[in-house]
Design a protein around this motif. Structure first.
Motif, PDB file in Angstrom:
ATOM      1  N   ALA A  11       0.810  -1.207   0.000  1.00 45.61           N
ATOM      2  CA  ALA A  11       0.000   0.000   0.000  1.00 45.61           C
ATOM      3  C   ALA A  11       0.851   1.268   0.000  1.00 45.61           C
ATOM      4  CB  ALA A  11      -0.923  -0.010   1.216  1.00 45.61           C
ATOM      5  N   GLN A  12       0.303   2.306  -0.641  1.00 47.91           N
ATOM      6  CA  GLN A  12       0.878   3.651  -0.594  1.00 47.91           C
ATOM      7  C   GLN A  12      -0.264   4.636  -0.352  1.00 47.91           C
ATOM      8  OE1 GLN A  12       0.253   6.177  -3.110  1.00 47.91           O
ATOM      9  NE2 GLN A  12      -1.260   4.783  -4.043  1.00 47.91           N
ATOM     10  N   TYR A  13       0.079   5.752   0.248  1.00 47.23           N
ATOM     11  CA  TYR A  13      -0.927   6.742   0.604  1.00 47.23           C
ATOM     12  C   TYR A  13      -0.576   8.068  -0.067  1.00 47.23           C
ATOM     13  CZ  TYR A  13      -1.784   3.185   4.125  1.00 47.23           C
ATOM     14  OH  TYR A  13      -2.020   1.987   4.757  1.00 47.23           O
ATOM     15  N   ASN A  14      -1.237   8.311  -1.202  1.00 45.86           N
ATOM     16  CA  ASN A  14      -1.027   9.540  -1.963  1.00 45.86           C
ATOM     17  C   ASN A  14       0.452   9.773  -2.256  1.00 45.86           C
ATOM     18  OD1 ASN A  14      -2.066  11.766  -3.327  1.00 45.86           O
ATOM     19  ND2 ASN A  14      -1.757  13.138  -1.578  1.00 45.86           N
ATOM     20  N   PRO A  42       4.626  -0.092 -13.105  1.00 43.63           N
ATOM     21  CA  PRO A  42       3.389   0.271 -12.391  1.00 43.63           C
ATOM     22  C   PRO A  42       2.175  -0.516 -12.862  1.00 43.63           C
ATOM     23  CG  PRO A  42       3.844   1.903 -14.067  1.00 43.63           C
ATOM     24  CD  PRO A  42       4.965   0.902 -14.142  1.00 43.63           C
ATOM     25  N   VAL A  43       2.251  -1.831 -12.785  1.00 45.63           N
ATOM     26  CA  VAL A  43       1.185  -2.695 -13.286  1.00 45.63           C
ATOM     27  C   VAL A  43       0.885  -3.771 -12.242  1.00 45.63           C
ATOM     28  CG1 VAL A  43       0.462  -4.283 -15.111  1.00 45.63           C
ATOM     29  CG2 VAL A  43       1.929  -2.331 -15.675  1.00 45.63           C
ATOM     30  N   GLY A  44      -0.400  -4.059 -12.057  1.00 47.68           N
ATOM     31  CA  GLY A  44      -0.784  -5.207 -11.257  1.00 47.68           C
ATOM     32  C   GLY A  44      -1.374  -4.851  -9.910  1.00 47.68           C
ATOM     33  N   ARG A  45      -2.504  -5.502  -9.621  1.00 48.30           N
ATOM     34  CA  ARG A  45      -3.093  -5.406  -8.290  1.00 48.30           C
ATOM     35  C   ARG A  45      -2.980  -6.721  -7.539  1.00 48.30           C
ATOM     36  NH1 ARG A  45      -2.942  -1.859  -5.374  1.00 48.30           N
ATOM     37  NH2 ARG A  45      -4.791  -2.476  -4.193  1.00 48.30           N
ATOM     38  N   ASP A  46      -2.312  -7.701  -8.138  1.00 48.16           N
ATOM     39  CA  ASP A  46      -1.972  -8.931  -7.442  1.00 48.16           C
ATOM     40  C   ASP A  46      -0.625  -9.404  -7.969  1.00 48.16           C
ATOM     41  OD1 ASP A  46      -2.326 -10.653  -9.772  1.00 48.16           O
ATOM     42  OD2 ASP A  46      -4.477 -10.492  -9.443  1.00 48.16           O
ATOM     43  N   THR A  47      -0.077 -10.417  -7.333  1.00 47.55           N
ATOM     44  CA  THR A  47       1.282 -10.861  -7.643  1.00 47.55           C
ATOM     45  C   THR A  47       1.401 -11.379  -9.069  1.00 47.55           C
ATOM     46  OG1 THR A  47       1.490 -11.509  -5.318  1.00 47.55           O
ATOM     47  CG2 THR A  47       3.184 -12.291  -6.820  1.00 47.55           C
ATOM     48  N   LEU A  48       0.426 -12.103  -9.534  1.00 51.55           N
ATOM     49  CA  LEU A  48       0.511 -12.673 -10.874  1.00 51.55           C
ATOM     50  C   LEU A  48       0.513 -11.598 -11.944  1.00 51.55           C
ATOM     51  CD1 LEU A  48       0.619 -15.132 -12.659  1.00 51.55           C
ATOM     52  CD2 LEU A  48      -1.878 -15.307 -12.510  1.00 51.55           C
ATOM     53  N   ILE A  53      17.254  -1.731  -9.118  1.00 54.42           N
ATOM     54  CA  ILE A  53      16.079  -2.150  -8.361  1.00 54.42           C
ATOM     55  C   ILE A  53      14.845  -1.944  -9.234  1.00 54.42           C
ATOM     56  CG2 ILE A  53      14.634  -1.727  -6.330  1.00 54.42           C
ATOM     57  CD1 ILE A  53      17.094  -0.855  -4.819  1.00 54.42           C
ATOM     58  N   VAL A  54      13.974  -2.926  -9.228  1.00 48.63           N
ATOM     59  CA  VAL A  54      12.703  -2.843  -9.952  1.00 48.63           C
ATOM     60  C   VAL A  54      11.582  -2.747  -8.927  1.00 48.63           C
ATOM     61  CG1 VAL A  54      11.128  -3.997 -11.538  1.00 48.63           C
ATOM     62  CG2 VAL A  54      13.602  -4.173 -11.886  1.00 48.63           C
ATOM     63  N   THR A  55      10.820  -1.662  -8.958  1.00 47.58           N
ATOM     64  CA  THR A  55       9.654  -1.531  -8.081  1.00 47.58           C
ATOM     65  C   THR A  55       8.408  -1.928  -8.872  1.00 47.58           C
ATOM     66  OG1 THR A  55       9.428   0.816  -8.654  1.00 47.58           O
ATOM     67  CG2 THR A  55      10.711   0.274  -6.685  1.00 47.58           C
ATOM     68  N   VAL A  56       7.482  -2.566  -8.178  1.00 44.97           N
ATOM     69  CA  VAL A  56       6.349  -3.194  -8.861  1.00 44.97           C
ATOM     70  C   VAL A  56       5.048  -2.802  -8.180  1.00 44.97           C
ATOM     71  CG1 VAL A  56       5.384  -5.383  -9.652  1.00 44.97           C
ATOM     72  CG2 VAL A  56       7.855  -5.143  -9.398  1.00 44.97           C
ATOM     73  N   GLY A  57       3.968  -2.700  -8.955  1.00 45.25           N
ATOM     74  CA  GLY A  57       2.639  -2.542  -8.373  1.00 45.25           C
ATOM     75  C   GLY A  57       1.842  -1.420  -8.993  1.00 45.25           C
ATOM     76  N   GLY A  58       0.561  -1.675  -9.236  1.00 40.16           N
ATOM     77  CA  GLY A  58      -0.328  -0.674  -9.796  1.00 40.16           C
ATOM     78  C   GLY A  58      -0.968   0.174  -8.711  1.00 40.16           C
ATOM     79  N   LYS A  59      -2.195   0.618  -8.970  1.00 42.35           N
ATOM     80  CA  LYS A  59      -2.891   1.460  -8.001  1.00 42.35           C
ATOM     81  C   LYS A  59      -4.342   1.036  -7.890  1.00 42.35           C
ATOM     82  CE  LYS A  59      -3.971   5.109 -11.377  1.00 42.35           C
ATOM     83  NZ  LYS A  59      -3.828   6.562 -11.665  1.00 42.35           N
ATOM     84  N   ALA A  60      -4.923   1.321  -6.743  1.00 37.57           N
ATOM     85  CA  ALA A  60      -6.329   1.026  -6.522  1.00 37.57           C
ATOM     86  C   ALA A  60      -7.181   2.109  -7.166  1.00 37.57           C
ATOM     87  CB  ALA A  60      -6.601   0.940  -5.022  1.00 37.57           C
ATOM     88  N   PRO A  61      -8.439   1.820  -7.446  1.00 36.32           N
ATOM     89  CA  PRO A  61      -9.319   2.854  -8.011  1.00 36.32           C
ATOM     90  C   PRO A  61      -9.362   4.092  -7.126  1.00 36.32           C
ATOM     91  CG  PRO A  61     -10.354   0.693  -8.148  1.00 36.32           C
ATOM     92  CD  PRO A  61      -9.113   0.516  -7.324  1.00 36.32           C
ATOM     93  N   GLY A  62      -9.183   5.241  -7.735  1.00 33.68           N
ATOM     94  CA  GLY A  62      -9.202   6.500  -7.003  1.00 33.68           C
ATOM     95  C   GLY A  62      -7.847   6.981  -6.542  1.00 33.68           C
ATOM     96  N   ASP A  63      -6.825   6.141  -6.598  1.00 34.60           N
ATOM     97  CA  ASP A  63      -5.478   6.555  -6.197  1.00 34.60           C
ATOM     98  C   ASP A  63      -4.848   7.449  -7.259  1.00 34.60           C
ATOM     99  OD1 ASP A  63      -5.694   5.149  -3.892  1.00 34.60           O
ATOM    100  OD2 ASP A  63      -4.288   3.549  -4.453  1.00 34.60           O
ATOM    101  N   ASN A  64      -3.999   8.354  -6.809  1.00 35.65           N
ATOM    102  CA  ASN A  64      -3.273   9.230  -7.728  1.00 35.65           C
ATOM    103  C   ASN A  64      -1.892   8.695  -8.076  1.00 35.65           C
ATOM    104  OD1 ASN A  64      -5.352  11.232  -7.778  1.00 35.65           O
ATOM    105  ND2 ASN A  64      -4.632  11.991  -5.786  1.00 35.65           N
ATOM    106  N   PHE A  65      -1.387   7.761  -7.276  1.00 32.74           N
ATOM    107  CA  PHE A  65      -0.045   7.230  -7.476  1.00 32.74           C
ATOM    108  C   PHE A  65      -0.103   5.700  -7.493  1.00 32.74           C
ATOM    109  CE2 PHE A  65       0.433  11.361  -5.516  1.00 32.74           C
ATOM    110  CZ  PHE A  65       1.484  11.939  -6.220  1.00 32.74           C
ATOM    111  N   THR A  66       0.818   5.105  -8.199  1.00 33.53           N
ATOM    112  CA  THR A  66       0.946   3.645  -8.180  1.00 33.53           C
ATOM    113  C   THR A  66       1.938   3.246  -7.094  1.00 33.53           C
ATOM    114  OG1 THR A  66       2.770   3.604  -9.774  1.00 33.53           O
ATOM    115  CG2 THR A  66       0.522   3.542 -10.665  1.00 33.53           C
ATOM    116  N   GLU A  67       1.884   1.991  -6.705  1.00 35.20           N
ATOM    117  CA  GLU A  67       2.834   1.467  -5.727  1.00 35.20           C
ATOM    118  C   GLU A  67       4.254   1.506  -6.281  1.00 35.20           C
ATOM    119  OE1 GLU A  67       1.203  -2.377  -5.132  1.00 35.20           O
ATOM    120  OE2 GLU A  67      -0.449  -1.681  -3.857  1.00 35.20           O
ATOM    121  N   ALA A  68       4.398   1.188  -7.558  1.00 34.58           N
ATOM    122  CA  ALA A  68       5.727   1.180  -8.174  1.00 34.58           C
ATOM    123  C   ALA A  68       6.336   2.573  -8.211  1.00 34.58           C
ATOM    124  CB  ALA A  68       5.643   0.603  -9.587  1.00 34.58           C
ATOM    125  N   ASP A  69       5.549   3.570  -8.617  1.00 33.50           N
ATOM    126  CA  ASP A  69       6.070   4.934  -8.691  1.00 33.50           C
ATOM    127  C   ASP A  69       6.373   5.485  -7.303  1.00 33.50           C
ATOM    128  OD1 ASP A  69       6.045   5.111 -11.472  1.00 33.50           O
ATOM    129  OD2 ASP A  69       3.936   5.735 -11.510  1.00 33.50           O
TER     130      ASP A  69
END
Length: 268
Positions: free
Chosen positions: A92-95, A158-164, A121-137
């Motif tokens: 999770a990330q918060y704004n 910045p892709v993905g809401r689950d591990t797969l 380093i590769v950071t991974v992860g998309g964002k939930a609906p309504g978020d302004n930032f992705t987990e990766a960014d």
């Protein structure tokens, strides 16, 4: 005077009696106690039914136990081979501010980078609906601004809401960049499933989990995560499905504005 010796030709020799006859006489002498009755053979359908039931019980009981032991064992390994990249799975990330769970992962990845485990380093992860930032960014911004890494040493996927979903995207990025190996940074109980998904997407994986966060605070939470990851691993292997990030990671921590991870109560 001549004596003739007459030898009977057909008189049976008691010592040469058939073995079956001797055995019968012995059983009779024993008062019948030696008699044994042969049981009729089991019906073929009965044998097949019992075999199927035993096999199913073995699969249902033994398989989850074996996978659970593998989850437990892998969680205790810290693999740090020289690799093409360190892969930080999202949390999770918060704004734009990484949650404590994500910061623990980023801090651990930063330590691995400084030890020379990988040049990027590769950071991974998309964002939930309504978020302004992705987990990766959010992770990339933290590594550059707080961790002091050169911007060209951090790659955001910045892709993905689950591990797969995330590993499918990371695998595509690996192929584009000509990379092959990666050290995965995530929670301990998640490593086995993450490594399997990474391998299935063309990445030669190793696992170096964090030792902080809600998944390692108590024995009860550890047991919960082992059971959950056992089910998640079987779901992926048998059905090709992934499971979503647990609520403990998404909502169970309060964001802080400091640049380093905080230690939760009960951390060991």
């Amino acid at each position: 005077m001549t004596m003739e010796l007459h030898v009977p030709e057909n008189e049976p020799d008691p010592e040469a009696a058939a073995p079956d006859e001797r055995a019968a006489r012995e059983r009779e002498d024993d008062g019948g106690r030696g008699r044994r009755k042969r049981r009729p053979p089991r019906p073929r359908w009965f044998v097949i039914t019992v075999g199927v039931i035993v096999t199913l019980v073995g699969v249902v009981v033994v398989t989850p136990l074996t996978v659970g032991l593998r989850v437990w064992y892998q969680a205790r390994q810290d693999e740090r081979p020289r690799s093409d990249a360190i892969i930080v799975l999202g949390a999770a990330q918060y704004n734009g501010v990484p949650s404590p769970t994500l910061k623990w992962r980023l801090q651990h990845a930063l330590e691995l980078y400084k030890q020379g485990v990988a040049p990027r380093i590769v950071t991974v992860g998309g964002k939930a609906p309504g978020d302004n930032f992705t987990e990766a960014d959010s992770g990339r911004r933290w590594l550059v601004r707080v961790g002091g890494l050169p911007a060209d040493r951090v790659i955001a996927v910045p892709v993905g809401r689950d591990t797969l979903q995330s590993f499918k995207a990371v695998g595509a990025e690996y192929r584009r960049l000509g990379l092959h190996s990666g050290v995965i940074v995530t929670d301990p109980w998640h490593v086995l499933r993450a490594k399997r998904m990474a391998s299935d997407n063309g990445i030669s994986p190793a696992g170096s989990p964090t030792r902080s966060g809600p998944s390692v605070q108590t024995r009860d939470t550890q047991y919960h995560y082992i059971v959950r990851e056992t089910g998640g691993y079987l779901s992926y292997v048998l059905l090709g499905r992934s499971v979503h990030t647990p609520d403990e990671t998404i909502k169970g921590v309060v964001p802080d504005n400091t640049g380093t991870p905080s230690t939760p109560p009960g951390h060991r």
